[in-house]
Scaffold this active site. Structure first.
Site, short mmCIF file in Angstrom:
data_model
loop_
_atom_site.label_atom_id
_atom_site.label_comp_id
_atom_site.label_asym_id
_atom_site.label_seq_id
_atom_site.Cartn_x
_atom_site.Cartn_y
_atom_site.Cartn_z
N ASP A 92 0.86 -1.19 0.00
CA ASP A 92 0.00 0.00 0.00
C ASP A 92 0.90 1.24 0.00
OD1 ASP A 92 0.82 -0.50 2.72
OD2 ASP A 92 -0.64 0.99 3.35
N HIS A 128 1.55 -9.05 -3.22
CA HIS A 128 0.49 -8.06 -2.97
C HIS A 128 1.18 -6.70 -2.90
CE1 HIS A 128 -3.47 -6.76 -1.37
NE2 HIS A 128 -2.76 -5.91 -0.64
N ASP A 157 1.52 -17.65 -3.16
CA ASP A 157 2.11 -16.67 -4.06
C ASP A 157 1.00 -16.14 -4.96
OD1 ASP A 157 3.64 -15.06 -5.59
OD2 ASP A 157 4.67 -16.67 -6.67
N GLU A 205 2.29 -10.01 1.00
CA GLU A 205 2.57 -8.58 0.81
C GLU A 205 4.08 -8.37 0.99
OE1 GLU A 205 -0.06 -5.87 2.90
OE2 GLU A 205 0.82 -4.15 1.90
#
Ligand code: G3I
Ligand code: 9MR
Ligand code: ZN
Ligand code: CA
Length: 544
Positions: A155, A468, A513, A522
């Site tokens: 993020d 991620h 994965d 992530e």
């Protein structure tokens, strides 16, 4: 490939140092093995593997193939009697040099605010992002510069404490193993004077200055949008309003610790920058003194991004005091270290919430402290902790210090943090056993694990391919951004994807994965940073 199959022979997919121990771990029923030169096809070694453990954490019966006798540099793979083959790997004097560079380069890819372009970024470039001012929560009129630094993870949030941990690991790596960072000038800012690792940390330190509240010295806990953007949103397209969350004691302690550290390390290169770091650290310390009892940070109700809650802030205060003492030599900080050390927080942890270990290391690296009773007890405690890690590793199928219950969200951080602790023990005792055990942890990260996967994108024969990580999902480049350390197995099955696909798996196999699995796959800056330190150690000649 979203679910890993167990491959019967696992190796460090990067490779092994010429004169170090070389072990492959096998799970098949066949015990005879051969080492094959991948270039010529010649069998260079034959042996029999020996049982290591019936391993609960990985759910595998593991045996070890020792091929330390092979010392000629080259490319190899292993073959078992039943036809199973391993990944290809190298034997070389310094097999981890490119890896270390790649792990550090990852921080360039995490950069926020600047365009990533040209040769520096390769195909993974993108436009400048997150340039707007942020609003301080509770003060809608107050808009502040919020640009720069590193994105936290998959993020785009920027969180003070995790950022400080990442910088601390990199600075510690440089302090302990400076030779591993020499001659490395590959960033847009490189000018041949300051090593890349310090230039890269400066990016985050420059941002952290912006997280300090003017006047009070306290540090905003984080800077994020209200909610996470979609998974395919590129950084420059994430244009929702940014908010500074309130000041927290944990963030302020971390800030004081890392700035005091930076003041010391940047001094030979840039005295006025060092002064600025120290001034900021002292102001943060003043805030801590004026706020002896603070509640742990909680997300404001309108915010749903990562909380990084931390109810215990004595460890961050301890780290701050220990760094300030080491950097300034002032007695008031020494007294604070002594006083805080009597409180019962973990003294040997290096996690984003448990920063006591950094305080311990700062104190033990401080020559002024030698001879103190506290010095002796922290050193003894550190060595006991390392001994414990060695013991657990010896009974583990994959030779690492994680017990079944340690496969939590971000377990690879624990793998690398434990390796760092072992290397600290090596540093203070000169005992090579601790380094050997730390190297086994690196081997695990690089593929010698039950899933036969290298947890570093772009490195190894079978690396993580689908992290991620929003830029990797959104950039239309097939390969993920390279050099990123994935979180690794989490037995808690904390996202929908793994809940659907991994029920009943042994702890070390609770990994997917897949880009949807944010709880196992992530990537974050503070999972990369300890790996940089560990790789740097094994690129350095240490004489015992
Ligand atoms: O410490 C406890 C342990 O005692 C217990 O046995 C175990 C059982 O599950 O849990 C441990 O706590 C875990 C904690 O991480 C340890 O650090 C929690 O279960 C787990 O939910 C928690 O995960 C954190 C996650 O955010 C959710 O809050 C990760 O550490 C943390 O790295 C992660 O951070 C996120 C940010 O919020 C947002 N940005 C991405 C980043 C990485 O995923
Ligand atoms: O993408 C988010 C990731 O960076 C965080 O670590 C994770 C946990 O806080 O949350 C992810 O966002 C997910 C959200 O929590 C739930 N809906 C799906 C989101 C992933 O796209
Ligand atoms: Zn950004
Ligand atoms: Ca804490």
């Amino acid at each position: 490939m979203s679910e890993q199959q167990v491959r019967a022979i696992t190796v460090d997919q990067i490779g092994y140092s010429t004169y170090m121990k070389k072990i492959a771990l096998l799970t098949g029923t066949e015990h005879s093995f051969r080492v094959v030169n991948a270039e010529t096809g010649a069998v260079v070694f034959k042996g029999e593997s020996a049982a290591v453990a019936d391993d609960k954490a990985s759910g595998a019966r593991v045996h070890a193939a020792d091929f330390s006798a092979v010392t000629a540099t080259g490319q190899y793979f292993l073959e078992a009697g039943d036809g199973a083959v391993s990944a290809t790997f190298v034997i070389a004097d310094k097999p981890y040099q490119e890896l270390q560079k790649g792990l550090l380069k990852a921080f360039y890819y995490y950069r926020c605010g600047a365009e990533l372009s040209g040769d520096y970024a390769g195909p993974w470039g993108h436009a400048a992002c997150h340039l707007a001012e942020g609003t301080v929560i509770g003060q809608p009129e107050l808009k502040l510069d919020s640009s720069g630094g590193w994105h936290d993870a998959g993020d785009y949030g920027k969180y003070s404490g995790p950022g400080a941990k990442a910088v601390a690991d990199l600075l510690l790596a440089y302090e302990l193993y400076p030779a591993a960072f020499a001659g490395d000038f590959t960033l847009p800012e490189s000018e041949g004077m300051m090593p890349d690792v310090l230039l890269e940390c400066k990016v985050e330190l420059d941002f952290l200055f912006k997280m300090q509240e003017a006047g009070s010295g306290g540090v905003y806990h984080k800077l994020t949008t209200l909610n996470f953007p979609g998974l395919d949103v590129m950084p420059e397209d994430d244009t929702s309003e940014l908010f500074f969350s309130p000041v927290s004691a944990a963030a302020t302690g971390d800030f004081a610790g890392v700035m005091a550290m930076a003041a010391r390390i940047y001094k030979p290169f840039d005295e006025s920058y060092a002064d600025r770091c120290l001034e900021a650290a002292c102001a943060a310390w003043q805030w801590l003194e004026q706020h002896p009892q603070e509640p742990g940070f909680k997300n404001p109700p309108q915010i749903t991004t990562g909380e990084y809650g931390d109810a215990e802030d004595h460890d961050e205060r301890f780290w701050a005091a220990a760094e300030l003492y080491r950097t300034t030599g002032e007695e008031v900080y020494h007294k604070a270290v002594q006083k805080l050390s009597r409180l019962p927080f973990p003294k040997f942890s290096l996690g984003w919430a448990d920063m006591g270990g950094y305080g311990t290391l700062a104190y033990l690296l401080n020559v002024e402290a030698q001879g103190e009773a506290l010095y002796a007890s922290l050193k003894e405690g550190l060595l006991a902790e390392a001994e414990q890690l060695v013991q657990v590793s010896q009974s583990d199928g994959y030779l690492i210090s994680l017990r079944e219950e340690d496969y939590i969200w971000g377990s690879n951080m624990l793998v690398m943090n434990n390796a760092m602790l072992l290397l600290a023990a090596e540093h203070f005792s000169g005992d090579a056993r601790y380094a050997d055990c730390a190297l086994d942890h690196l081997h695990y990260l690089l593929g010698r694990n039950v899933l036969d996967i290298s947890y570093v994108t772009g490195f190894g024969d079978r690396p993580v391919l689908h992290p991620h990580h929003r830029p990797s999902v959104g950039d239309h480049v097939e390969a993920p951004v390279p050099g990123l350390v994935s979180g690794g197995p989490d037995r808690g099955l904390h996202d929908e994807y793994v809940l659907q696909h991994l029920q009943g798996k042994p702890a070390a196999q609770c990994f997917a994965d897949h880009e949807l699995s944010y709880s196992t796959n992530e990537v974050t800056i503070y999972w990369n940073s300890p790996a940089v330190l560990v790789a740097a150690r094994f690129n350095t000649q240490v004489n015992h």
